[in-house]
Every structure is written in C-alpha cells, then in structure tokens.
Design a protein around this motif. Structure first.
Motif, mmCIF file in Angstrom:
data_model
loop_
_atom_site.group_PDB
_atom_site.id
_atom_site.type_symbol
_atom_site.label_atom_id
_atom_site.label_comp_id
_atom_site.label_asym_id
_atom_site.label_seq_id
_atom_site.Cartn_x
_atom_site.Cartn_y
_atom_site.Cartn_z
ATOM 1 N N HIS A 15 91.576 94.306 66.678
ATOM 2 C CA HIS A 15 92.987 94.605 66.919
ATOM 3 C C HIS A 15 93.841 93.561 66.220
ATOM 4 N N ARG A 16 94.749 93.970 65.359
ATOM 5 C CA ARG A 16 95.574 93.032 64.590
ATOM 6 C C ARG A 16 96.804 92.610 65.389
ATOM 7 N N THR A 17 96.575 92.110 66.583
ATOM 8 C CA THR A 17 97.688 91.607 67.370
ATOM 9 C C THR A 17 98.100 90.245 66.832
ATOM 10 N N SER A 18 99.312 89.811 67.181
ATOM 11 C CA SER A 18 99.796 88.516 66.688
ATOM 12 C C SER A 18 98.905 87.380 67.171
ATOM 13 N N ASN A 19 98.349 87.507 68.376
ATOM 14 C CA ASN A 19 97.465 86.456 68.889
ATOM 15 C C ASN A 19 96.194 86.354 68.054
ATOM 16 N N MET A 20 95.584 87.505 67.766
ATOM 17 C CA MET A 20 94.337 87.489 67.007
ATOM 18 C C MET A 20 94.558 87.064 65.560
ATOM 19 N N VAL A 21 95.677 87.473 64.988
ATOM 20 C CA VAL A 21 96.002 87.046 63.620
ATOM 21 C C VAL A 21 96.177 85.536 63.574
ATOM 22 N N ALA A 22 96.871 84.974 64.575
ATOM 23 C CA ALA A 22 97.087 83.525 64.614
ATOM 24 C C ALA A 22 95.763 82.776 64.753
ATOM 25 N N ARG A 23 94.821 83.313 65.512
ATOM 26 C CA ARG A 23 93.528 82.651 65.703
ATOM 27 C C ARG A 23 92.706 82.652 64.398
ATOM 28 N N LYS A 24 92.732 83.772 63.697
ATOM 29 C CA LYS A 24 92.023 83.824 62.422
ATOM 30 C C LYS A 24 92.657 82.867 61.423
ATOM 31 N N GLU A 25 93.978 82.847 61.350
ATOM 32 C CA GLU A 25 94.661 81.947 60.415
ATOM 33 C C GLU A 25 94.351 80.483 60.736
ATOM 34 N N ALA A 26 94.283 80.153 62.019
ATOM 35 C CA ALA A 26 93.968 78.773 62.415
ATOM 36 C C ALA A 26 92.561 78.394 61.977
ATOM 37 N N PHE A 27 91.599 79.339 62.073
ATOM 38 C CA PHE A 27 90.236 79.063 61.619
ATOM 39 C C PHE A 27 90.208 78.808 60.112
ATOM 40 N N LEU A 28 90.905 79.653 59.343
ATOM 41 C CA LEU A 28 90.927 79.471 57.890
ATOM 42 C C LEU A 28 91.630 78.173 57.508
ATOM 43 N N ASP A 29 92.650 77.788 58.270
ATOM 44 C CA ASP A 29 93.300 76.489 58.033
ATOM 45 C C ASP A 29 92.314 75.352 58.261
#
Length: 389
Positions: free
Chosen positions: A241-255
């Motif tokens: 699910h591309r919710t804002s919470n899940m998107v933020a978690r993926k972006e934090a991992f890539l950071d």
C-alpha cells in the motif's frame, strides 16, 4: 409597594434576588453588552475594557461576577489581558477563537478488543483523554462507523461522512480527520465549513496540520541498531500500500543505505509484500537472502510487525540461525510483535500520545490566525529490544 420579598424567613430585595440568587443573568448581561460594544465598533481593537470597579459600580455586582464575565469574554476571544488590564482583541484573533468549546471527530470509533491490533483504539483513548483534560467536548457522527468496515473506503462512505460532518459544522470549532479520509474530502469540507482540520496517522499535501507515526525516525533507529549489532547485509520488506507512512519508511531505509555507503551488492528491496500471495512474497525473501554474499549477518527490516513475524518464521523454518545468520525487525509495536514468542524487535508508536497531540494541535490551530504555518508532529519512537535482532 414593598420592594422586598420573604423567602424561608429571609428578607431579600428584588434587586438582590437578580444579583445573588440568579447571578448568571448579571454576568451574562455584562458579557452581552460588552460584546455588543466590541462588535459594533464602539470599543475598538486595543481599547481598554472597563475595570472591575467600574463594572461593579455600573451593574451593582460583586467582583467575582465581573471576573467571571472577563473570563468568558477572554475564552471567547473578545478580550485579552495586558498586564493588569483587559483590552479588545484583534478581529482576526476573535474570529479564530473557539466559540463552541467542541470539536468534531471524523475518526473511526472504538472496535472490539483485539490483542493483535489496538492501534486506533489507543489513538481514540488519547483523543478522549486530552479532551477531558482540556475541558473540550466532542461530537462524532454515526457515519464514521463505516471507516472500521473498509480499508479501501468506497465513495458512498465519503459522501455519508461528509454530509454528517456538514450537519454538525455549526456546533464545532474544527475537525480531527481519520487517515482513511483523503485530502480531496478534507479540502471540500474546509471550503464548505471554514473549519480548521488536523489529519491523524498520515501526512497530507494540504497546508494543514497532521500527526503521524515517527516513520523516518523508526527506520533510522532500527537500521543503526542493526549496524551496531554487526549486521552488514540488509533486506527491506515494503508494504504494497503506497500510503504516506509506508513511503516515508522506504525513503528512510534508502537514505540509510546512501548515508552509510552500503554497496548495492549488500542490500535488497522486496516490494508489494501485501499485494502478492504469501508464497510469492516468501519466495522473493528466500531469493533475496540467497543472493546476498555469505559469511555476514543479514538484517530484515520490515515496514510493519506482521510481515516481520512472517519473515522470521520463514527464515527460522529454513534452519537459519537467529542473531548469527539473520535478524528481523518490525515497526509499530502491535500485539503481533509480542505474541507468540519470540518477541519481535520493533519500534513502538506511542499511539495514545498521537491522539493527545492531535487534539492539542487542533486546539492550537483554532486559536491561531489562519495564516500560521502548518505543522506535522510525531511522538518519539520507542525502541523495543525484543529477541529477533
């Protein structure tokens, strides 16, 4: 004609009956007349309000009655205290002050206890607790019960909730908004009602306040902890699910991967876990784990607790050794993280604090001018050491 009356053997003047036995009428009269002077322009922004002694003389009341009138006018935003005196508040601030002492809750209601997931129940507890502490009433339209029945909310539910929200708009000063109500719904509601809104449990593209889980902080905390524990390979399990919470978690991992110069050979992404069948998702996990160089520990960072539980069971079932070959972490701190054993290593979201923060944010917005910058708030992440990392 005798101006005195006798009640239970006491002699009272008719004037004192109105002042003492029905004092509400007098303090309300002071409020109404001062408010009328302010709204008519007879008293302008910054003008001094008559003193306690002046109002006592004018209305023949006690100083307690005058102070109560002051307090009510101040709470309603008509006057502000400057040192020892009161002056007329600005028109802008008067308009933004709370008039009803009540907020609207467009938030899914409590549902039957479930030891695996009481996430939104705890948000509700926090909302109710803060409303009681702040002396704020709240109204919940019956239509919001439909939010508990649908993760992907159909259009008719938005229409029912929107209609109910507009019906109570005249009785509330603002709205708390459930994450499942989209920005298009919120924008229409604000345009029609003029009421401020605070969104709970997701980010928003609108220039309004929101309260979210500590998404980025949680992922950074888990990844840095894994690094300290000696893990050098990483797999991130993404929710479909591309919710804002899940998107933020993926972006934090890539950071994290970028900031720590982790080579592409040492990390993998598994996407759309919830969209695929369990067999497909676990097959991808198996392939990702096998593709990473052997000899070093691999940390599986899951975007939520339930997928972390599935990943741990699968890897353990293949004969891999926890702490030596692999470790698994989740996020949210739901009941599934604690039962059954082993206890998951996770970051718990203080959901009750999220509810309290949402109420405080909305009340502050009600008091502010409309142009004040929007804020996004999150509670501090709570690291749960568990047994899986």
């Amino acid at each position: 004609m005798n101006d005195n009356i006798i009640i239970f053997g006491l002699i009272l003047s008719k004037k004192r009956e109105v002042c003492g036995m029905n004092g509400n009428l007098l303090y309300q009269k002071i409020i109404d007349e001062l408010r009328a002077e302010i709204e008519s322009g007879a008293l302008k922004t910054g003008d001094r309000i008559p003193t306690v002694n002046e109002l006592r003389g004018r209305y023949e009341v006690s100083h307690i009655t005058v102070l109560r009138a002051y307090r009510e006018l101040q709470d309603a935003g008509f006057i502000v205290q400057q040192g020892k005196r009161y002056v007329v508040n600005t028109r802008e601030n008067r308009q933004m002050k709370k008039n009803h002492n009540c907020i609207g809750l467009l938030v899914r209601p409590l549902w039957p206890y479930n030891d695996k997931d009481i996430y939104f129940n705890e948000i509700n507890y926090g909302i109710q607790d803060e409303c009681c502490i702040s002396g704020i009433n709240y109204l919940t339209p019956a239509a919001v019960r439909l939010l508990n029945q649908h993760v992907m909310v159909p259009l008719r539910v938005f229409e029912d909730i929107g209609r109910s929200a507009r019906e109570i708009a005249g009785m509330v000063d603002g709205f708390l908004i459930d994450e499942r109500l989209p920005d298009s719904f919120v924008a229409g509601l604000m345009e029609d009602t003029g009421k401020p809104c605070t969104v709970i449990d997701r980010l928003t593209t609108l220039p309004i306040d929101s309260v979210t889980p500590p998404n980025r902080e949680a992922v950074r905390l888990l990844c840095s902890t894994a690094l300290r524990y000696g893990y050098r390979k990483f797999i991130f399990v993404e929710n479909g699910h591309r919710t804002s919470n899940m998107v933020a978690r993926k972006e934090a991992f890539l950071d994290f991967i970028e900031n720590n110069a982790v080579p592409s050979s040492d990390f993998r992404l598994i996407e759309d876990w919830s969209v695929k069948t369990a067999q497909e998702s676990l097959g991808e996990l198996d392939a990702a784990f096998s593709s990473l160089a052997k000899g070093e520990k691999t940390a599986v960072i899951s975007s939520n607790d339930s997928y972390a539980r599935e990943a741990y069971g699968f890897l353990f079932g293949k004969g891999l050794r926890p702490h030596l070959d692999f470790g698994v972490t989740g996020i949210d701190g739901l009941g599934t993280a604690y039962h059954p054993r082993p206890i998951l290593t996770t970051v718990r979201t203080n959901t009750e604090e999220m509810g309290r923060m949402a109420v405080k944010s909305l009340l502050e917005r009600i008091m502010k001018s409309p142009g004040a910058p929007a804020t996004s708030l999150s509670p501090s992440p709570i690291f749960e050491c568990g047994e899986t990392l």
